[in-house]
Design a protein around this motif. Sequence first.
Motif, mmCIF file in Angstrom:
data_model
loop_
_atom_site.group_PDB
_atom_site.id
_atom_site.type_symbol
_atom_site.label_atom_id
_atom_site.label_comp_id
_atom_site.label_asym_id
_atom_site.label_seq_id
_atom_site.Cartn_x
_atom_site.Cartn_y
_atom_site.Cartn_z
ATOM 1 N N CYS A 18 44.275 49.960 49.753
ATOM 2 C CA CYS A 18 42.879 49.532 49.879
ATOM 3 C C CYS A 18 42.661 48.147 49.283
ATOM 4 O O CYS A 18 41.936 47.318 49.851
ATOM 5 N N ILE A 19 43.282 47.878 48.134
ATOM 6 C CA ILE A 19 43.134 46.563 47.510
ATOM 7 C C ILE A 19 43.737 45.475 48.392
ATOM 8 O O ILE A 19 43.158 44.394 48.561
ATOM 9 N N ALA A 20 44.905 45.764 48.973
ATOM 10 C CA ALA A 20 45.523 44.792 49.880
ATOM 11 C C ALA A 20 44.636 44.562 51.104
ATOM 12 O O ALA A 20 44.492 43.419 51.575
ATOM 13 N N ALA A 21 44.029 45.629 51.615
ATOM 14 C CA ALA A 21 43.149 45.507 52.776
ATOM 15 C C ALA A 21 41.913 44.672 52.437
ATOM 16 O O ALA A 21 41.505 43.792 53.221
ATOM 17 N N VAL A 22 41.327 44.931 51.273
ATOM 18 C CA VAL A 22 40.136 44.174 50.862
ATOM 19 C C VAL A 22 40.478 42.699 50.683
ATOM 20 O O VAL A 22 39.694 41.811 51.059
ATOM 21 N N SER A 23 41.643 42.412 50.118
ATOM 22 C CA SER A 23 42.069 41.017 49.949
ATOM 23 C C SER A 23 42.170 40.315 51.298
ATOM 24 O O SER A 23 41.742 39.160 51.447
ATOM 25 N N LEU A 24 42.732 40.994 52.302
ATOM 26 C CA LEU A 24 42.842 40.415 53.639
ATOM 27 C C LEU A 24 41.469 40.238 54.284
ATOM 28 O O LEU A 24 41.216 39.231 54.963
ATOM 29 N N GLN B 259 39.333 49.468 38.189
ATOM 30 C CA GLN B 259 38.942 50.835 38.521
ATOM 31 C C GLN B 259 40.165 51.714 38.736
ATOM 32 O O GLN B 259 40.226 52.847 38.241
ATOM 33 N N GLU B 260 41.148 51.201 39.462
ATOM 34 C CA GLU B 260 42.344 51.985 39.744
ATOM 35 C C GLU B 260 43.164 52.217 38.479
ATOM 36 O O GLU B 260 43.698 53.307 38.262
ATOM 37 N N GLU B 261 43.245 51.217 37.634
ATOM 38 C CA GLU B 261 44.020 51.352 36.403
ATOM 39 C C GLU B 261 43.494 52.503 35.543
ATOM 40 O O GLU B 261 44.271 53.351 35.081
ATOM 41 N N TYR B 262 42.183 52.549 35.367
ATOM 42 C CA TYR B 262 41.624 53.573 34.486
ATOM 43 C C TYR B 262 41.472 54.919 35.199
ATOM 44 O O TYR B 262 41.456 55.956 34.545
ATOM 45 N N ARG B 263 41.386 54.906 36.526
ATOM 46 C CA ARG B 263 41.433 56.173 37.252
ATOM 47 C C ARG B 263 42.785 56.843 37.048
ATOM 48 O O ARG B 263 42.874 58.042 36.793
ATOM 49 N N ALA B 264 43.861 56.024 37.145
ATOM 50 C CA ALA B 264 45.206 56.557 36.960
ATOM 51 C C ALA B 264 45.402 57.086 35.536
ATOM 52 O O ALA B 264 46.068 58.104 35.333
ATOM 53 N N ILE B 265 44.811 56.407 34.562
ATOM 54 C CA ILE B 265 44.916 56.864 33.173
ATOM 55 C C ILE B 265 44.214 58.208 33.004
ATOM 56 O O ILE B 265 44.747 59.140 32.386
ATOM 57 N N ARG B 266 43.002 58.318 33.556
ATOM 58 C CA ARG B 266 42.258 59.581 33.440
ATOM 59 C C ARG B 266 43.001 60.717 34.135
ATOM 60 O O ARG B 266 43.094 61.831 33.608
ATOM 61 N N TYR B 267 43.521 60.440 35.301
ATOM 62 C CA TYR B 267 44.236 61.473 36.042
ATOM 63 C C TYR B 267 45.532 61.846 35.332
ATOM 64 O O TYR B 267 45.927 63.019 35.283
ATOM 65 N N ILE C 259 32.361 42.099 49.658
ATOM 66 C CA ILE C 259 32.577 40.921 50.503
ATOM 67 C C ILE C 259 31.299 40.591 51.272
ATOM 68 O O ILE C 259 30.877 39.434 51.351
ATOM 69 N N ALA C 260 30.686 41.618 51.838
ATOM 70 C CA ALA C 260 29.447 41.414 52.592
ATOM 71 C C ALA C 260 28.330 40.874 51.704
ATOM 72 O O ALA C 260 27.457 40.130 52.167
ATOM 73 N N ASP C 261 28.377 41.219 50.416
ATOM 74 C CA ASP C 261 27.357 40.745 49.479
ATOM 75 C C ASP C 261 27.635 39.341 48.965
ATOM 76 O O ASP C 261 26.837 38.790 48.193
ATOM 77 N N GLY C 262 28.767 38.779 49.341
ATOM 78 C CA GLY C 262 29.061 37.399 48.975
ATOM 79 C C GLY C 262 29.801 37.211 47.670
ATOM 80 O O GLY C 262 29.860 36.091 47.146
ATOM 81 N N MET C 263 30.382 38.267 47.114
ATOM 82 C CA MET C 263 31.128 38.126 45.864
ATOM 83 C C MET C 263 32.440 37.386 46.104
ATOM 84 O O MET C 263 32.999 37.402 47.202
ATOM 85 N N LYS C 264 32.952 36.728 45.057
ATOM 86 C CA LYS C 264 34.205 36.007 45.151
ATOM 87 C C LYS C 264 35.374 36.991 45.235
ATOM 88 O O LYS C 264 35.355 38.056 44.630
ATOM 89 N N LYS C 265 36.393 36.559 45.953
ATOM 90 C CA LYS C 265 37.557 37.419 46.160
ATOM 91 C C LYS C 265 38.208 37.817 44.844
ATOM 92 O O LYS C 265 38.531 39.002 44.630
ATOM 93 N N ASP C 266 38.415 36.859 43.937
ATOM 94 C CA ASP C 266 39.084 37.163 42.670
ATOM 95 C C ASP C 266 38.306 38.199 41.858
ATOM 96 O O ASP C 266 38.906 39.083 41.226
ATOM 97 N N ASP C 267 36.985 38.094 41.877
ATOM 98 C CA ASP C 267 36.156 39.057 41.143
ATOM 99 C C ASP C 267 36.274 40.449 41.757
ATOM 100 O O ASP C 267 36.338 41.453 41.042
ATOM 101 N N ILE C 268 36.287 40.490 43.077
ATOM 102 C CA ILE C 268 36.389 41.784 43.771
ATOM 103 C C ILE C 268 37.711 42.474 43.444
ATOM 104 O O ILE C 268 37.742 43.659 43.082
ATOM 105 N N ILE C 269 38.792 41.717 43.561
ATOM 106 C CA ILE C 269 40.117 42.299 43.311
ATOM 107 C C ILE C 269 40.240 42.756 41.862
ATOM 108 O O ILE C 269 40.796 43.827 41.577
ATOM 109 N N LYS C 270 39.693 41.979 40.944
ATOM 110 C CA LYS C 270 39.764 42.356 39.536
ATOM 111 C C LYS C 270 39.008 43.653 39.278
ATOM 112 O O LYS C 270 39.483 44.538 38.546
#
Length: 270
Positions: A236-242, A138-146, A122-133
């Motif tokens: 964390c994702i919900a917090a970042v979105s807010l 990252q979380e999807e594939y972390r859960a798969i690995r775990y 966010i501080a770097d100016g990225m778009k919200k949709d890109d950040i959330i995606k």
Amino acid sequence: MNLGTIIGLVLGIGLLGYAALLAAGDMGLGKLWDTVSMLVVLGGAISATAIAFKFDEVLSILKSFSRIFSDDPFTLKDIVMDAINLAGEARKGPQDLAKALEGVPETMPFRVKMLGQGAQFIADGMKKDDIIKILETQEEYRAIRYGQRVNVMKTMGVYTPAFGMIGTLIGLVFMLAGMAVPPPPGVDPAAALGASMAVALITTLYGALFANFFFLPFADKLNGINQAQKVESELCIAAVSLLADKAHPLTVRDNLNAFLDRPDRILDEE
């Protein structure tokens, strides 16, 4: 340290060991040890698991043991408090948010990686949709690995009783073959048969013990950790979105309180 795991492990070893000691009587616990049986059960289970999974996935369970015995030095409430504090800085502007990210949160020794990463985006100016995606991927594939680590541990729990039975069958084959050979003079055939049968059954004992007291409980523990991590990531994702929406800290608080148990929710007086 995870006290539940430590207490369960120590209590189980203590109670099972004491029960075995009572049952052994004057014979002692030495009769419960057999090197060949241990090699058949553990060696067979590890080898079969290495066939079923990639070798690096089998080795990954070694990394998981430290996670099993440790707790995070923060709670979900600490993450919410950090998000509330960051929300105030995010409303001021990207520079203020970036400066806040340089410090350590007040409520925990370090910032949760996903929250810090999202806030930095966010501080770097990225778009919200890109950040959330990015964060969701990252979380999807972390859960798969775990989840794969959980599968490896469960598979070892499935294989150990099977190899325990295999070891018992091997022992029975040699025991029955030995019955065709006359015993040495002065040796009671019934006693020799009983001793051989006891050795044959030890592998079954090892298989059941390792499966039900080690691999399967640890697999369930890892699965519980994985589920808790999913909740943490969603928070964390919900917090970042807010934060990306420059939501007011009170709005952040009220939205993120939903992730907390009722006694842990942050109220106005806090």
